[in-house]
Enzyme design. Sequence first.
Site, short mmCIF file in Angstrom:
data_model
loop_
_atom_site.label_atom_id
_atom_site.label_comp_id
_atom_site.label_asym_id
_atom_site.label_seq_id
_atom_site.Cartn_x
_atom_site.Cartn_y
_atom_site.Cartn_z
N GLU A 1 22.13 62.90 1.43
CA GLU A 1 23.34 63.00 0.62
C GLU A 1 23.64 61.71 -0.12
O GLU A 1 24.04 61.73 -1.29
CB GLU A 1 24.53 63.42 1.49
N HIS B 1 31.37 71.25 11.03
CA HIS B 1 31.06 72.06 9.84
C HIS B 1 32.27 72.83 9.32
O HIS B 1 32.11 73.82 8.60
CB HIS B 1 29.94 73.06 10.17
C1 LIG Z 1 23.69 65.82 6.70
C2 LIG Z 1 23.38 67.25 6.60
N1 LIG Z 1 22.97 67.75 5.40
C3 LIG Z 1 22.67 69.06 5.29
C4 LIG Z 1 22.78 69.91 6.35
C5 LIG Z 1 22.44 71.37 6.22
N2 LIG Z 1 21.19 71.65 6.93
C6 LIG Z 1 21.21 72.10 8.18
S1 LIG Z 1 19.69 72.26 8.81
C7 LIG Z 1 18.97 71.73 7.39
C8 LIG Z 1 17.49 71.65 7.30
C9 LIG Z 1 16.90 70.74 8.32
O1 LIG Z 1 15.52 70.83 8.30
P1 LIG Z 1 14.62 70.11 9.36
O2 LIG Z 1 15.13 68.74 9.61
O3 LIG Z 1 13.22 70.23 8.92
O4 LIG Z 1 14.86 70.93 10.71
P2 LIG Z 1 14.47 72.46 11.04
O5 LIG Z 1 15.71 73.26 10.83
O6 LIG Z 1 13.35 72.85 10.18
O7 LIG Z 1 14.11 72.45 12.49
C10 LIG Z 1 19.94 71.44 6.43
C11 LIG Z 1 19.66 70.99 5.07
C12 LIG Z 1 23.26 69.36 7.56
N3 LIG Z 1 23.45 70.13 8.63
N4 LIG Z 1 23.53 68.04 7.66
#
Ligand SMILES: Cc1ncc(C[n+]2csc(CCOP(=O)(O)OP(=O)(O)O)c2C)c(N)n1
Lengths: 333, 336
Positions: free
Chosen positions: A61, A129
């Site tokens: 972000e 959230h």
């Molecule tokens: C700071 C922040 N930005 C965006 C999100 C929204 N978000 C939740 S999970 C995610 C993807 C995360 O991907 P990854 O780290 O690869 O983990 P995975 O879910 O694939 O295990 C996003 C963008 C969040 N929860 N926190």
Amino acid sequence: MAREITVRDALREALREEMDSNEAVVLMGEDIGAYGGSFVVTAGFLDEYGRKRVIDTPIAELGIVGSAVGMAMGGMRPVAELMTINFSLLAMDQIVNHAAKMYAMFNGQFTAPVVIRTASGWGQLAATHSQTFEGWYAHVPGLRVVMPATPADHKGFMKSALRGNDPVMFIEHSLIYRNRGEVPDDDDFTLPMEGAEVRREGEHVTIASWSRGYYLAMAAAEELASEGIECEVIDMRVLRPMDTATVAESVRKTNRLVVVEEGWKTLGVGSEISAAVQEQAFDYLDAPIERVGSLEVPVPYNRQMERAVFPDKDTVIEAVRTVLAKDINTANV
Amino acid sequence: MASTKKSRTKGFPLEKDDLLDMYRQMCLIREFEEACAQQYSMGKIAGFLHLYIGEEAIAVGSIKAMEERDHVLTHYRDHGYALALGLDTGEVMAELFGKETGVTGGRGGSMHLADASKNFWGGYAIVSGHLLLTVGLAYASKYLDEDRVAVCYFGDGATNAGAFHEAMNMAAVWNLPVIFMCENNLYGMGTAVEHVSAVQEMAKKALAYDMPAMQVDGQNVTEMYEKTKEALDHCRSGKGPYFIEALTYRFRGHSMADPEQYREREEIDQYRAYDPIPLFRDRLIEEKVAKEDELEKIQKAAREEVEAAVKFADESKDPDLDTLGDFVYADPITIK
Ligand SMILES: Cc1ncc(C[n+]2csc(CCOP(=O)(O)OP(=O)(O)O)c2C)c(N)n1
Ligand SMILES: [Mg+2]
């Protein structure tokens, strides 16, 4: 001519029209492309405009806003999307210490007209959230902060933001994307990002709110009207610069004010409105101003608990009854 | 944790009891997640629900290698770790149902399971935030001379956040006992790694911090066990942090809200061939560790445990609304 469309479609139209008319406009954010946007606002845009203009960013972000500010300094018109306002906290330094400062700090030499789209909202998403931070951004000189309720405002403000010269925090609400309303049929439809609107006239109480709170206020007003209580409902629309004069003017007529917000009341937007109204219309107030907000706790996941935290139509009705029951001219204050 | 006996089963780094226990845990997590999907569609579970289906071997293998005193922190896709750490299946399900009997009393839900008594410091939903907490826990462990390793689990997506790089650098420069366990499932939500990361191999990111790193087959539970053990030994011997990239794939959408338009059916099918559970089962049978019916029994018991958990969750009460104001401050506030 006007059509009835949803908030979501109003945003889609605004973004599309501005992208079509101005090459400099690009969209950037997490999952706005291939995924289609977490709230489906940008679905299909990647196919239409390509990766050059619809940029799926890393989960960063601070990086998103920081680079968008730089792009804006460099002549582009980025729309930086932060998935939800909760994650905007990670970008706060770039928003507050960078975007908001450029113009004044460098003596007006340049601006950073970045549009930061983000969404407030909740729905059993638990403590991190479900937050409502518009007041934090509205605190900062140099930012324009809009938090519209109607589809027309979403469209008109977005188009203005993309044509203006200031950084704009454009705060949406996840629970009103499907709300419908009339939007003028005009590719050049813009709205100045200032001014509150009296959306419903009434003589007994003024209710001031914005975003989803505005819909709660309208629903409460409808119900109270059946008992002969007429509420004047004001949609604040823009939280910085904030038009409190319109609220004060209404209070001069109704003599009573209820402010409805979804965030925590303490040091909230409602506090500012209340202070401004007592400054401008102290002599006209017949009862203490009522502020409606959410319970001052981290938001719990459990459904019943969450419902008890956030204000609803009934909380607003109760607040209206409270300001009506009190009267400084009688002894019940 | 593995049992302390030294004996080993031929072809495996562990003895039979532990191998079957890992099989049991993987079955339990799979059954649990399938039940979650079902309960979500019935409206019993709400909010964001992220399933661990396909990634079970990572939590199970790595946690088997840890000691009880080690610290665990995870992202929001956290049911698997909770079950592998031995949290009560019924209480975890009850949390997802938002019930009073849930592991966080119905306040946290799916994304925020925790059990401090097990040094499970919780699931966190701000991507990458908990990596810094892990650094702090490891710092405390070192400062207090406690011989604990702090392990954080996170996704490929989290490695692009500033907090990741801050945590990596701090853990390295302070020489802390941290294992950075990156689950590379090729996507962060709907965004493929290649579009958002300068390198495709997450392990490379450790190079910049002079941190030892390895890639591990995240579909192979015994390899997860062995490699985690190596990393734990490294940390315990005072050599500082370790980075593990577990290669994996999530078989379901990012969350229940995911329309999954960013990947092809064929791709999913291709990876489903590497389902960690049948892979492990076949090996156990092949190497004559267990017979098919023995494994079937384990599988059936897991299903029954999950059915009982759902029943327990369903029959549990919602938290009392009078407790809404609890836990905002640990110390009393006396002003009115
Ligand atoms: C700071 C922040 N930005 C965006 C999100 C929204 N978000 C939740 S999970 C995610 C993807 C995360 O991907 P990854 O780290 O690869 O983990 P995975 O879910 O694939 O295990 C996003 C963008 C969040 N929860 N926190
Ligand atoms: Mg991932």
